[in-house]
Motif scaffolding. Structure first.
Motif, PDB file in Angstrom:
ATOM      1  N   LEU A  35       1.209  -1.131   0.087  1.00  0.00           N
ATOM      2  CA  LEU A  35       0.277  -0.221  -0.054  1.00  0.00           C
ATOM      3  C   LEU A  35       1.281   1.105  -0.162  1.00  0.00           C
ATOM      4  O   LEU A  35       1.300   1.907   0.795  1.00  0.00           O
ATOM      5  CB  LEU A  35      -0.920   0.143   1.312  1.00  0.00           C
ATOM      6  CG  LEU A  35      -1.686   1.201   1.725  1.00  0.00           C
ATOM      7  CD1 LEU A  35      -2.901   1.436  -0.023  1.00  0.00           C
ATOM      8  CD2 LEU A  35      -2.806   1.230   2.068  1.00  0.00           C
ATOM      9  N   LEU A  42       1.783   5.015  -0.459  1.00  0.00           N
ATOM     10  CA  LEU A  42       1.716   6.500   0.020  1.00  0.00           C
ATOM     11  C   LEU A  42       2.733   7.429   0.545  1.00  0.00           C
ATOM     12  O   LEU A  42       3.990   6.765   0.183  1.00  0.00           O
ATOM     13  CB  LEU A  42       0.681   6.398   1.280  1.00  0.00           C
ATOM     14  CG  LEU A  42       1.000   5.981   2.548  1.00  0.00           C
ATOM     15  CD1 LEU A  42       1.986   6.694   3.178  1.00  0.00           C
ATOM     16  CD2 LEU A  42      -0.311   5.291   3.075  1.00  0.00           C
ATOM     17  N   GLU A  69      -6.253  -1.823   6.047  1.00  0.00           N
ATOM     18  CA  GLU A  69      -7.017  -1.704   4.809  1.00  0.00           C
ATOM     19  C   GLU A  69      -6.785  -0.369   4.094  1.00  0.00           C
ATOM     20  O   GLU A  69      -6.869   1.027   4.896  1.00  0.00           O
ATOM     21  CB  GLU A  69      -8.365  -1.995   4.965  1.00  0.00           C
ATOM     22  CG  GLU A  69      -9.194  -1.441   5.906  1.00  0.00           C
ATOM     23  CD  GLU A  69     -10.357  -1.897   7.054  1.00  0.00           C
ATOM     24  OE1 GLU A  69     -10.666  -2.598   5.734  1.00  0.00           O
ATOM     25  OE2 GLU A  69     -10.671  -0.643   7.294  1.00  0.00           O
ATOM     26  N   ALA A  70      -8.175   0.179   2.987  1.00  0.00           N
ATOM     27  CA  ALA A  70      -7.797   1.628   2.465  1.00  0.00           C
ATOM     28  C   ALA A  70      -8.815   1.984   2.611  1.00  0.00           C
ATOM     29  O   ALA A  70     -10.074   0.768   2.404  1.00  0.00           O
ATOM     30  CB  ALA A  70      -7.676   0.985   1.208  1.00  0.00           C
ATOM     31  N   THR A  71     -10.164   3.062   2.572  1.00  0.00           N
ATOM     32  CA  THR A  71     -11.103   3.551   3.007  1.00  0.00           C
ATOM     33  C   THR A  71     -11.961   2.903   1.231  1.00  0.00           C
ATOM     34  O   THR A  71     -11.285   2.926   0.360  1.00  0.00           O
ATOM     35  CB  THR A  71     -11.764   4.185   3.001  1.00  0.00           C
ATOM     36  OG1 THR A  71     -11.002   4.835   2.500  1.00  0.00           O
ATOM     37  CG2 THR A  71     -11.101   5.116   4.349  1.00  0.00           C
ATOM     38  N   GLN A 127     -10.505   5.355  -1.167  1.00  0.00           N
ATOM     39  CA  GLN A 127      -9.539   4.935  -1.773  1.00  0.00           C
ATOM     40  C   GLN A 127      -8.319   6.350  -1.197  1.00  0.00           C
ATOM     41  O   GLN A 127      -7.780   6.896  -1.371  1.00  0.00           O
ATOM     42  CB  GLN A 127      -8.734   5.202  -2.715  1.00  0.00           C
ATOM     43  CG  GLN A 127      -9.282   3.850  -3.242  1.00  0.00           C
ATOM     44  CD  GLN A 127      -8.756   2.391  -2.971  1.00  0.00           C
ATOM     45  OE1 GLN A 127      -7.347   2.116  -2.970  1.00  0.00           O
ATOM     46  NE2 GLN A 127      -9.888   1.471  -2.497  1.00  0.00           N
ATOM     47  N   PHE A 173      -8.621   7.546   2.577  1.00  0.00           N
ATOM     48  CA  PHE A 173      -7.719   7.170   3.001  1.00  0.00           C
ATOM     49  C   PHE A 173      -7.241   5.955   3.668  1.00  0.00           C
ATOM     50  O   PHE A 173      -8.091   4.894   2.932  1.00  0.00           O
ATOM     51  CB  PHE A 173      -8.625   7.830   4.859  1.00  0.00           C
ATOM     52  CG  PHE A 173      -8.764   9.149   4.699  1.00  0.00           C
ATOM     53  CD1 PHE A 173      -7.339   9.509   5.268  1.00  0.00           C
ATOM     54  CD2 PHE A 173      -9.850   9.050   4.671  1.00  0.00           C
ATOM     55  CE1 PHE A 173      -7.716  11.333   5.780  1.00  0.00           C
ATOM     56  CE2 PHE A 173     -10.102  10.723   4.492  1.00  0.00           C
ATOM     57  CZ  PHE A 173      -9.095  11.593   5.017  1.00  0.00           C
ATOM     58  N   ALA A 174      -6.122   5.870   4.077  1.00  0.00           N
ATOM     59  CA  ALA A 174      -5.585   4.024   4.716  1.00  0.00           C
ATOM     60  C   ALA A 174      -6.088   4.090   6.110  1.00  0.00           C
ATOM     61  O   ALA A 174      -5.214   5.094   7.195  1.00  0.00           O
ATOM     62  CB  ALA A 174      -3.678   4.145   4.098  1.00  0.00           C
ATOM     63  N   TRP A 204      -5.761   7.110  10.566  1.00  0.00           N
ATOM     64  CA  TRP A 204      -6.712   7.026   9.753  1.00  0.00           C
ATOM     65  C   TRP A 204      -5.770   7.943   9.004  1.00  0.00           C
ATOM     66  O   TRP A 204      -4.594   9.157   9.411  1.00  0.00           O
ATOM     67  CB  TRP A 204      -7.883   7.408   9.918  1.00  0.00           C
ATOM     68  CG  TRP A 204      -8.854   6.999   9.875  1.00  0.00           C
ATOM     69  CD1 TRP A 204      -9.363   6.277  11.266  1.00  0.00           C
ATOM     70  CD2 TRP A 204     -10.239   6.911   9.592  1.00  0.00           C
ATOM     71  NE1 TRP A 204     -10.698   5.533  10.692  1.00  0.00           N
ATOM     72  CE2 TRP A 204     -10.967   6.004   9.834  1.00  0.00           C
ATOM     73  CE3 TRP A 204     -10.502   7.199   7.626  1.00  0.00           C
ATOM     74  CZ2 TRP A 204     -12.660   5.682   9.788  1.00  0.00           C
ATOM     75  CZ3 TRP A 204     -11.489   6.928   7.574  1.00  0.00           C
ATOM     76  CH2 TRP A 204     -12.953   6.013   8.495  1.00  0.00           C
ATOM     77  N   ARG A 210      -3.980   9.746   5.434  1.00  0.00           N
ATOM     78  CA  ARG A 210      -4.698  10.063   4.138  1.00  0.00           C
ATOM     79  C   ARG A 210      -3.494   9.816   2.745  1.00  0.00           C
ATOM     80  O   ARG A 210      -2.234   9.963   2.984  1.00  0.00           O
ATOM     81  CB  ARG A 210      -4.697  12.110   3.720  1.00  0.00           C
ATOM     82  CG  ARG A 210      -5.065  12.464   2.775  1.00  0.00           C
ATOM     83  CD  ARG A 210      -5.763  14.060   2.272  1.00  0.00           C
ATOM     84  NE  ARG A 210      -6.619  13.721   3.118  1.00  0.00           N
ATOM     85  CZ  ARG A 210      -7.985  13.910   2.459  1.00  0.00           C
ATOM     86  NH1 ARG A 210      -8.372  13.952   0.562  1.00  0.00           N
ATOM     87  NH2 ARG A 210      -9.246  14.204   3.695  1.00  0.00           N
ATOM     88  N   LEU A 211      -4.266   9.264   2.065  1.00  0.00           N
ATOM     89  CA  LEU A 211      -3.391   8.686   1.048  1.00  0.00           C
ATOM     90  C   LEU A 211      -2.701   9.401   0.278  1.00  0.00           C
ATOM     91  O   LEU A 211      -3.877   9.529  -0.672  1.00  0.00           O
ATOM     92  CB  LEU A 211      -4.057   6.940   0.352  1.00  0.00           C
ATOM     93  CG  LEU A 211      -4.660   5.625   0.594  1.00  0.00           C
ATOM     94  CD1 LEU A 211      -5.963   5.259   0.358  1.00  0.00           C
ATOM     95  CD2 LEU A 211      -2.891   5.204   1.012  1.00  0.00           C
ATOM     96  N   GLU A 265       0.235   9.769  -2.878  1.00  0.00           N
ATOM     97  CA  GLU A 265       1.098   9.012  -3.311  1.00  0.00           C
ATOM     98  C   GLU A 265       2.833   9.498  -3.348  1.00  0.00           C
ATOM     99  O   GLU A 265       2.999  10.822  -3.935  1.00  0.00           O
ATOM    100  CB  GLU A 265       0.727   8.705  -5.343  1.00  0.00           C
ATOM    101  CG  GLU A 265      -0.456   7.387  -4.744  1.00  0.00           C
ATOM    102  CD  GLU A 265      -0.591   6.372  -5.428  1.00  0.00           C
ATOM    103  OE1 GLU A 265       0.696   6.742  -7.027  1.00  0.00           O
ATOM    104  OE2 GLU A 265      -1.192   5.599  -5.916  1.00  0.00           O
TER     105      GLU A 265
END
Length: 450
Positions: A335, A337, A369-371, A374, A376-377, A444, A446-447, A449
């Motif tokens: 995952l 980020l 897991e991701a929301t 997509q 937040f992780a 939580w 925020r995703l 990258e």
């Protein structure tokens, strides 16, 4: 010089330059028009005299180059240099244009043969075919034949006076309008710059008194309004920095006193022979590790959880932390980020330490897991321990808060650090009851990258 005065002077200068440029262009056009009219009058005047000399009503022969006798005979015209001097000197009237003063003279080989009127002395003897201006006279020559030309001069004092009046009008208008513009700019800029004056006054008071509670009225519009808001936000951040600095100093002094006291007592005990070197070394190592963890937590809180964000694999980081803690991991293999790996590892370690500390015999696991959107992780630590009461959950993230009746050693900083790290990654810490019992702490993130 104040900004208001500089603004008024800038407006005045801009108006003056604009009017002078416009006036210069208008003056150039007006001068071309006036001099063109005057030159046409002079051409007509010389043409009438040339007609008198040739004795016919045809347009005069204007020789732009000398013609030989064959060319002259072929054209049917007789060059004036073939006329007798008596014909050239025959009395002829001066056909002066109406309302003008004009003079002319007939010149051959640099010698003046005759004059019409009293030719001005300031006009040089010249056979130039281009109009020239000498003081108040416009003059030019008309070639009548080889080595013979007719020179005329027309008074241009009225035209020059008109041009001088035009220049004075332009300069006077530019000066008056520029001063009027500066006055209007001075009046208008006062209310417009009032927010800036308030900002300056607030900055001066803050610098003199150090009072960060002062605020600037959010007035005005555009950039000045946003500047006032930004200045107030800066004061709020500075006040928060000062508060955190004071809390850090106070908390560090309070919390470091305990391990330092323990170290001193243990060293005194060993010095008195009441403890072995091995026992003293073990206590020293334990207290040093305790101070190290405490210092890292305090520093994390003091810097607002900010760190250097880089691209990382949160799944790999979670697996490694779970492996070190000896608990299972459930989640994706990777995952990606953008975040600070040190802060995230410290936050996850704090969650695992809390779970194992308060539920030493309960099952603990790490989930990732991701929301669905997509955005937040969610890094989740579950335990099946005693959990938290609702009133404790509300205050669990406060620095140095310890639940009443808890005997587990600690500083009350673990969850505070986790919450700070979550905010640094544009997320939050959520504490929920686990089913059927225990606690689940969700970090939580925020995703974004890297």
């Amino acid at each position: 010089m104040s900004l208001r005065l500089r603004l008024a002077l800038f407006i005045a200068l801009a108006i003056a330059l604009a009017l002078l440029l416009q006036g210069f262009l208008g003056y150039a056009g007006f001068e071309r028009l006036q001099m063109g009219n005057l030159e046409r009058e002079l051409d007509a005047y010389l043409g009438r005299i040339a007609l008198q000399l040739e004795g016919r009503r045809a347009p005069p022969r204007l020789f732009r180059r000398e013609r030989d006798d064959d060319e002259s005979r072929a054209s049917g015209l007789m060059p004036l240099d073939h006329l007798r001097d008596g014909a050239l000197l025959a009395p002829l009237p001066n056909p002066t244009p109406a309302g003008s003063i004009a003079h002319a003279r007939l010149v051959r080989e640099g010698e003046v043969l005759r004059e019409w009127g009293r030719f001005p002395t300031e006009v040089p003897l010249s056979d130039s075919l281009e109009a020239r201006l000498e003081q108040n006279w416009l003059y030019k020559s008309l070639r009548l034949g080889p080595n013979i030309y007719l020179q005329g001069a027309l008074e241009a004092s009225q035209v020059r006076a008109s041009l001088a009046g035009y220049r004075q009008t332009v300069l006077f208008t530019a000066l008056v309008v520029a001063l009027l513009g500066a006055w209007v700019a001075w009046l208008v800029s006062g209310p417009a710059l009032r927010p800036l004056r308030h900002l300056q006054e607030a900055a001066r008071r803050v610098a003199d008194s150090g009072d960060l509670s002062l605020r600037v009225p959010a007035e005005g519009s555009g950039e000045l309004f946003h500047l006032s808001q930004t200045f107030n936000q800066m004061l709020e951040r500075l006040a928060a920095f000062r508060q955190r600095e004071a809390e850090f100093t106070r908390n560090a002094a309070h919390e470091l006193r305990t391990p330092l006291t323990a170290l001193r007592l243990q060293l005194d005990t060993q010095q008195q022979g009441l403890a072995s070197p091995e026992e003293t070394l073990a206590v020293v190592r334990e207290e040093v590790e305790r101070m190290s963890r405490l210092s890292e937590s305090l520093l994390t809180l003091a810097r607002e959880g900010r760190g250097q964000k880089v691209g990382l694999d949160l799944a790999q980081l979670a697996r490694e932390a779970a492996s070190r803690a000896g608990v299972p991991y459930r989640g994706p293999e990777t995952l990606k980020l953008s975040g600070d790996p040190f802060l995230l590892a410290q936050a996850l370690e704090n969650l695992l330490n809390n779970a194992q500390k308060y539920a030493p015999k309960a099952a603990v696991q790490v989930e990732l897991e991701a929301t669905p959107d997509q955005a937040f992780a969610i890094l989740r630590v579950r335990d099946e321990g005693p959990g938290m009461l609702p009133e404790v959950t509300k205050r669990a993230t406060e620095p140095f808060y310890r639940a009443p009746g808890v005997r587990v050693p600690g500083h009350g900083l673990g969850l505070s650090v986790v919450a700070q790290v979550a905010r640094a990654h544009q997320g939050r810490l959520v504490l929920l009851p686990n089913q059927p019992q225990g606690l689940q702490a969700e970090l939580w993130i925020r995703l974004t990258e890297g």
